[in-house]
Write an enzyme that holds these catalytic residues in place. Sequence first.
Site, PDB file in Angstrom:
ATOM      1  N   ILE A   1       0.862  -1.235  -0.127  1.00 40.81           N
ATOM      2  CA  ILE A   1      -0.059   0.094   0.117  1.00 40.81           C
ATOM      3  C   ILE A   1       0.813   1.237  -0.049  1.00 40.81           C
ATOM      4  O   ILE A   1       1.906   1.186   0.858  1.00 40.81           O
ATOM      5  CB  ILE A   1      -0.804   0.141   1.303  1.00 40.81           C
ATOM      6  CG1 ILE A   1      -1.478  -1.147   1.763  1.00 40.81           C
ATOM      7  CG2 ILE A   1      -1.834   1.202   1.080  1.00 40.81           C
ATOM      8  CD1 ILE A   1      -2.280  -0.709   2.991  1.00 40.81           C
ATOM      9  N   SER A   2       0.576   2.387  -0.802  1.00 38.73           N
ATOM     10  CA  SER A   2       1.491   3.302  -0.937  1.00 38.73           C
ATOM     11  C   SER A   2       1.574   4.017   0.388  1.00 38.73           C
ATOM     12  O   SER A   2       0.544   3.907   1.239  1.00 38.73           O
ATOM     13  CB  SER A   2       0.880   4.259  -1.889  1.00 38.73           C
ATOM     14  OG  SER A   2       0.942   3.967  -3.059  1.00 38.73           O
ATOM     15  N   GLN A   3       2.404   4.936   0.885  1.00 41.95           N
ATOM     16  CA  GLN A   3       2.784   5.815   1.898  1.00 41.95           C
ATOM     17  C   GLN A   3       1.447   6.725   1.938  1.00 41.95           C
ATOM     18  O   GLN A   3       0.728   7.038   1.192  1.00 41.95           O
ATOM     19  CB  GLN A   3       3.795   6.470   2.067  1.00 41.95           C
ATOM     20  CG  GLN A   3       3.582   7.856   1.368  1.00 41.95           C
ATOM     21  CD  GLN A   3       5.217   8.454   1.007  1.00 41.95           C
ATOM     22  OE1 GLN A   3       5.744   8.092  -0.208  1.00 41.95           O
ATOM     23  NE2 GLN A   3       5.497   9.140   1.898  1.00 41.95           N
TER      24      GLN A   3
END
Length: 213
Positions: A61-63
Amino acid sequence: MGGYAISRERMVREQLVPRGINTPAVIAAMSKVQRHKFIEEVFWSRAYEDFPVPIGFEQTISQPYIVAWMSQLLEASPGMSVLEIGLGSGYQAAILHEMGLEVYSVERLRELYQRTSKRLIDLKYGRIRIKLADGTLGWPEAAPFDRIIVTAGGASVPAPLLDQLADPGIMVIPVGQQKREQKMLVLRKENGTVTQRELGAVKFVDLVGKHGW
Ligand code: SAH
């Protein structure tokens, strides 16, 4: 410390607001959605840090900032339909759902899809519509979409997605000739014309498919 509400409040205050996230619906969704519930329990203590988190199958999951930034770039209003390519953990889809959007999301990896399908029901996000398929082909039966968001990176904008974008419509997608090296693009369709804005450098996992790697 049940819901990590304090960690979320701090994430919003320290990572999002100072970097220009100011859309109330995005801030409200980022404050509400329990990001830790979308990852394995061993990573919970790191869920709200300024980094991507692993979700298995070599995906992440992206930051938090990137999730919020893309959500803000969509310039969406409640009731709009949005197509996401790259369901992954379901976290970005949950953020879009909390923003009042009608969410459709496609994932190509069967195990990830099955795991996330169960998670979304457990977390009461059963209204998000999901499909196991190559998302570079879009979701023709449900098109057109007011908004499209792609959370994996390919070398070009998949033509089917541009076709399935409503007019007016906005698509946010990372694109780059090298793997793990993209520019965030915002494409705007209006009166039959598409204009493109190129934003900062980002690093996404591979978009794999007919119109991807
Ligand atoms: N948005 C996700 C994270 C995405 S990671 C989240 O919030 O958790 C990128 C995801 O895109 C991975 O799960 C990967 O399997 C998926 N993906 C890559 N190529 C795809 C394609 N052609 N169609 C659908 N999903 C794809």
